[in-house]
Design a protein around this motif. Structure first.
Motif, PDB file in Angstrom:
ATOM      1  N   ALA A  35       0.841  -1.188   0.000  1.00 57.45           N
ATOM      2  CA  ALA A  35       0.000   0.000   0.000  1.00 57.45           C
ATOM      3  C   ALA A  35       0.882   1.246   0.000  1.00 57.45           C
ATOM      4  N   LEU A  36       0.366   2.318  -0.575  1.00 57.36           N
ATOM      5  CA  LEU A  36       1.029   3.614  -0.435  1.00 57.36           C
ATOM      6  C   LEU A  36       0.860   4.027   1.030  1.00 57.36           C
ATOM      7  N   ARG A  37       1.859   4.668   1.570  1.00 56.27           N
ATOM      8  CA  ARG A  37       1.848   4.972   2.999  1.00 56.27           C
ATOM      9  C   ARG A  37       2.411   6.372   3.205  1.00 56.27           C
ATOM     10  N   LEU A  38       1.707   7.186   3.973  1.00 60.09           N
ATOM     11  CA  LEU A  38       2.238   8.522   4.257  1.00 60.09           C
ATOM     12  C   LEU A  38       1.778   8.979   5.638  1.00 60.09           C
ATOM     13  N   ASN A  39       2.722   9.552   6.371  1.00 65.66           N
ATOM     14  CA  ASN A  39       2.438  10.077   7.696  1.00 65.66           C
ATOM     15  C   ASN A  39       2.029  11.544   7.589  1.00 65.66           C
ATOM     16  N   GLY A  40       1.003  11.914   8.336  1.00 70.29           N
ATOM     17  CA  GLY A  40       0.571  13.307   8.371  1.00 70.29           C
ATOM     18  C   GLY A  40       0.474  13.769   9.813  1.00 70.29           C
ATOM     19  N   VAL A  41       1.018  14.951  10.087  1.00 70.93           N
ATOM     20  CA  VAL A  41       1.061  15.439  11.464  1.00 70.93           C
ATOM     21  C   VAL A  41       0.478  16.852  11.538  1.00 70.93           C
ATOM     22  N   MET A 128     -14.756  27.215  13.339  1.00 73.59           N
ATOM     23  CA  MET A 128     -13.824  26.970  14.449  1.00 73.59           C
ATOM     24  C   MET A 128     -12.389  26.905  13.928  1.00 73.59           C
ATOM     25  N   PRO A 129     -11.779  28.076  13.720  1.00 75.48           N
ATOM     26  CA  PRO A 129     -10.454  28.124  13.079  1.00 75.48           C
ATOM     27  C   PRO A 129      -9.422  27.210  13.728  1.00 75.48           C
ATOM     28  N   ALA A 130      -9.509  27.012  15.050  1.00 74.01           N
ATOM     29  CA  ALA A 130      -8.505  26.200  15.745  1.00 74.01           C
ATOM     30  C   ALA A 130      -8.585  24.729  15.339  1.00 74.01           C
ATOM     31  N   ARG A 131      -9.742  24.290  14.793  1.00 71.27           N
ATOM     32  CA  ARG A 131      -9.910  22.886  14.449  1.00 71.27           C
ATOM     33  C   ARG A 131      -9.710  22.594  12.974  1.00 71.27           C
ATOM     34  N   VAL A 132      -9.470  23.631  12.185  1.00 68.87           N
ATOM     35  CA  VAL A 132      -9.365  23.444  10.733  1.00 68.87           C
ATOM     36  C   VAL A 132      -8.258  22.449  10.372  1.00 68.87           C
ATOM     37  N   LYS A 133      -7.098  22.606  11.016  1.00 68.55           N
ATOM     38  CA  LYS A 133      -5.972  21.718  10.689  1.00 68.55           C
ATOM     39  C   LYS A 133      -6.266  20.270  11.076  1.00 68.55           C
ATOM     40  N   CYS A 134      -7.074  20.087  12.115  1.00 67.10           N
ATOM     41  CA  CYS A 134      -7.476  18.732  12.519  1.00 67.10           C
ATOM     42  C   CYS A 134      -8.354  18.110  11.433  1.00 67.10           C
ATOM     43  N   ALA A 135      -9.310  18.899  10.959  1.00 69.38           N
ATOM     44  CA  ALA A 135     -10.273  18.386   9.987  1.00 69.38           C
ATOM     45  C   ALA A 135      -9.628  18.057   8.646  1.00 69.38           C
ATOM     46  N   VAL A 136      -8.636  18.837   8.237  1.00 70.06           N
ATOM     47  CA  VAL A 136      -8.059  18.634   6.897  1.00 70.06           C
ATOM     48  C   VAL A 136      -6.866  17.670   6.912  1.00 70.06           C
ATOM     49  N   LEU A 137      -6.427  17.228   8.090  1.00 70.40           N
ATOM     50  CA  LEU A 137      -5.196  16.424   8.153  1.00 70.40           C
ATOM     51  C   LEU A 137      -5.230  15.194   7.235  1.00 70.40           C
ATOM     52  N   GLY A 138      -6.272  14.386   7.356  1.00 68.07           N
ATOM     53  CA  GLY A 138      -6.363  13.180   6.534  1.00 68.07           C
ATOM     54  C   GLY A 138      -6.413  13.512   5.047  1.00 68.07           C
TER      55      GLY A 138
END
Ligand code: ZN
Length: 162
Positions: A35-41, A128-138
């Motif tokens: 599988a293709l594999r990539l880590n996102g933080v 909720m600007p503080a959560r935007v990065k959480c939502a788009v991570l995947g």
């Protein structure tokens, strides 16, 4: 429809969808080799996921999964994304990813939201600007993975003189 604030029933439904994907994710596992594999933080929240995708010869995403840890929004969003993109082509997955980002920026039209199916439950994140990065991570990780793999394929065929 939302001009005068949120419809409480809709808001409650969205919260349930998010909780369900967070507590009982369908795709939280490791696909193993091939599988293709990539880590996102996302350091601002501590979200850390590894996305794995299997792509068929016809550019169809035949399977996908994620592992890692993070807040409910990051976990649920990755799970919803996989629900949506497994069985679709990589081009279609990238198109849906662009729509998702548009929604999180608060710029999606109702027709866009329909295409996102349950992932539309995260539209509230636009407020909720503080959560935007959480939502788009995947989604961001998926985009980077597919774009990189396409670039690799292009340079491979260029190398063969095709
Ligand atoms: Zn988070």
């Amino acid at each position: 429809m939302y001009e005068n604030g949120w419809d409480m029933e809709t808001k409650e439904l969205y919260r349930e969808i998010l909780n369900e994907h967070n507590l009982n994710p369908s795709h939280k596992k490791d696909l193993g080799d091939g599988a293709l594999r990539l880590n996102g933080v996302n350091p601002s929240c501590g979200d850390d996921i590894t996305l794995t995708l299997k792509i068929g010869d016809d550019k169809i995403i035949t399977d996908g999964a994620f592992t890692g840890s993070g807040c409910a929004v990051s976990q649920a969003s990755a799970d919803m994304m996989l629900d949506l993109i497994i069985g679709k082509t990589t081009d279609e997955a990238l198109r849906l990813g662009a729509i998702f980002i548009k929604m999180i920026q608060g710029e999606a039209a109702p027709a866009d939201l329909e295409e996102l199916d349950e992932a539309a439950a995260l539209q509230d994140i636009a407020r909720m600007p503080a959560r935007v990065k959480c939502a788009v991570l995947g989604w961001r990780t998926m985009k980077e993975m597919l774009e990189t793999s396409q670039i690799n394929k292009r340079s491979a065929s260029a190398h063969c003189g095709v």
